[in-house]
Motif scaffolding. Structure first.
Motif, mmCIF file in Angstrom:
data_model
loop_
_atom_site.group_PDB
_atom_site.id
_atom_site.type_symbol
_atom_site.label_atom_id
_atom_site.label_comp_id
_atom_site.label_asym_id
_atom_site.label_seq_id
_atom_site.Cartn_x
_atom_site.Cartn_y
_atom_site.Cartn_z
ATOM 1 N N HIS A 85 0.851 -1.202 0.000
ATOM 2 C CA HIS A 85 0.000 0.000 0.000
ATOM 3 C C HIS A 85 0.882 1.245 0.000
ATOM 4 O O HIS A 85 1.804 1.364 0.815
ATOM 5 N N MET A 86 0.594 2.155 -0.918
ATOM 6 C CA MET A 86 1.389 3.385 -1.019
ATOM 7 C C MET A 86 0.489 4.606 -0.861
ATOM 8 O O MET A 86 -0.610 4.657 -1.419
ATOM 9 N N THR A 87 0.983 5.565 -0.079
ATOM 10 C CA THR A 87 0.315 6.858 0.069
ATOM 11 C C THR A 87 1.300 7.957 -0.332
ATOM 12 O O THR A 87 2.439 7.972 0.128
ATOM 13 N N VAL A 88 0.853 8.851 -1.199
ATOM 14 C CA VAL A 88 1.697 9.946 -1.674
ATOM 15 C C VAL A 88 1.017 11.272 -1.347
ATOM 16 O O VAL A 88 -0.173 11.444 -1.624
ATOM 17 N N MET A 89 1.773 12.183 -0.755
ATOM 18 C CA MET A 89 1.289 13.532 -0.483
ATOM 19 C C MET A 89 2.224 14.515 -1.191
ATOM 20 O O MET A 89 3.441 14.450 -0.994
ATOM 21 N N ILE A 90 1.664 15.398 -2.016
ATOM 22 C CA ILE A 90 2.495 16.398 -2.680
ATOM 23 C C ILE A 90 1.916 17.788 -2.429
ATOM 24 O O ILE A 90 0.713 17.952 -2.228
ATOM 25 N N THR A 99 -6.553 19.614 -1.406
ATOM 26 C CA THR A 99 -6.886 20.609 -0.393
ATOM 27 C C THR A 99 -6.192 21.921 -0.735
ATOM 28 O O THR A 99 -4.961 21.963 -0.871
ATOM 29 N N LEU A 100 -6.974 22.974 -0.897
ATOM 30 C CA LEU A 100 -6.411 24.291 -1.189
ATOM 31 C C LEU A 100 -6.071 24.995 0.117
ATOM 32 O O LEU A 100 -6.889 25.054 1.031
ATOM 33 N N GLU A 157 -2.505 20.931 -1.666
ATOM 34 C CA GLU A 157 -1.982 19.659 -1.196
ATOM 35 C C GLU A 157 -2.793 18.522 -1.824
ATOM 36 O O GLU A 157 -4.031 18.527 -1.756
ATOM 37 N N VAL A 158 -2.107 17.581 -2.416
ATOM 38 C CA VAL A 158 -2.769 16.483 -3.117
ATOM 39 C C VAL A 158 -2.412 15.158 -2.458
ATOM 40 O O VAL A 158 -1.243 14.909 -2.144
#
Length: 221
Positions: free
Chosen positions: A106-111, A208-209, A215-216
């Motif tokens: 399972h991978m979670t990415v936050m950019i 999220t703005l 933030e994605v």
């Protein structure tokens, strides 16, 4: 103390030392490889593999990567965090500098993309000339000149960012336009998760703005 007990203590200390050293060594090699690939700032990489010889089969409990100012073509990511859990890779392929996934986990990415980088991206894409971008929690405002019918026309637009139906892209959707009396400017793709070129399939879960940035979050399906 018997010799056997002394040997067991030495072996235990050796295992503890290797458990501390081996994952850190592998993480350091991974950080070096990432830096060589994208020529960006050196990322922070940590790997959790217990016991450490689990790494010999390509398995791990957790891989964490944090990178700053990541170039993705014309778009620069201010901050990117990848958390990959319970995955596995092919060791033989790694030795040949190839990444083959044997267990996706399972991978979670936050950019995080800031408004300066987004303005630069729009300019590079050629749809806008000298664009200015302002991001706040209520939406995104874009000013400048937009290319319509082969001519750049003054534009001041505001809109929202939505996730595409296939959960692969972020789309800027204009909701108000000032300065022109032409048909509504079409939606603009501002980010595609495939551009990250990660070894597993990802879907965008939310955007999220914030003040000055967005933030994605993306995860494995």
């Amino acid at each position: 103390m018997s010799r056997m007990v002394q040997v067991m203590i030495v072996l235990l200390l050796a295992v503890v030392g290797l458990q501390w050293y081996i994952p850190r060594w592998v993480a350091n090699q991974a950080a070096t490889q990432i830096t060589d690939l994208d020529h960006g700032q050196r990322p922070i990489v940590t790997i959790t593999a217990i016991p450490f010889w689990y790494l010999l089969s390509g398995g791990f409990q957790d891989v964490y990567v944090n990178a700053k100012n990541v170039p993705l073509g014309p778009l620069t990511i201010a901050d990117a965090t990848v958390n990959w859990q319970n995955g596995a890779v092919g060791v033989n392929a790694l030795l040949q500098h190839r990444l083959v996934i044997t267990r996706p986990g399972h991978m979670t990415v936050m950019i995080t993309v800031d408004q300066v980088a987004l303005a630069h991206f729009l300019a590079q894409e050629g749809k806008f000339q000298n664009p200015t971008v302002h991001i706040d929690p209520e939406g995104i405002s874009i000013g400048g000149r937009v290319l319509l019918g082969g001519v750049y026309i003054p534009l001041d637009t505001r809109g929202t960012v939505v996730v595409s139906s296939d959960k692969k892209s972020l789309i800027f959707h204009p909701t108000s336009i000032d300065g022109i009396h032409l048909p509504m400017v079409t939606d603009i793709e501002i980010f595609n998760v495939n551009s990250l070129k990660l070894p597993v399939e990802l879907e965008i879960q939310s955007v999220t703005l914030k003040q000055g940035s967005m933030e994605v979050k993306a995860t494995t399906p």
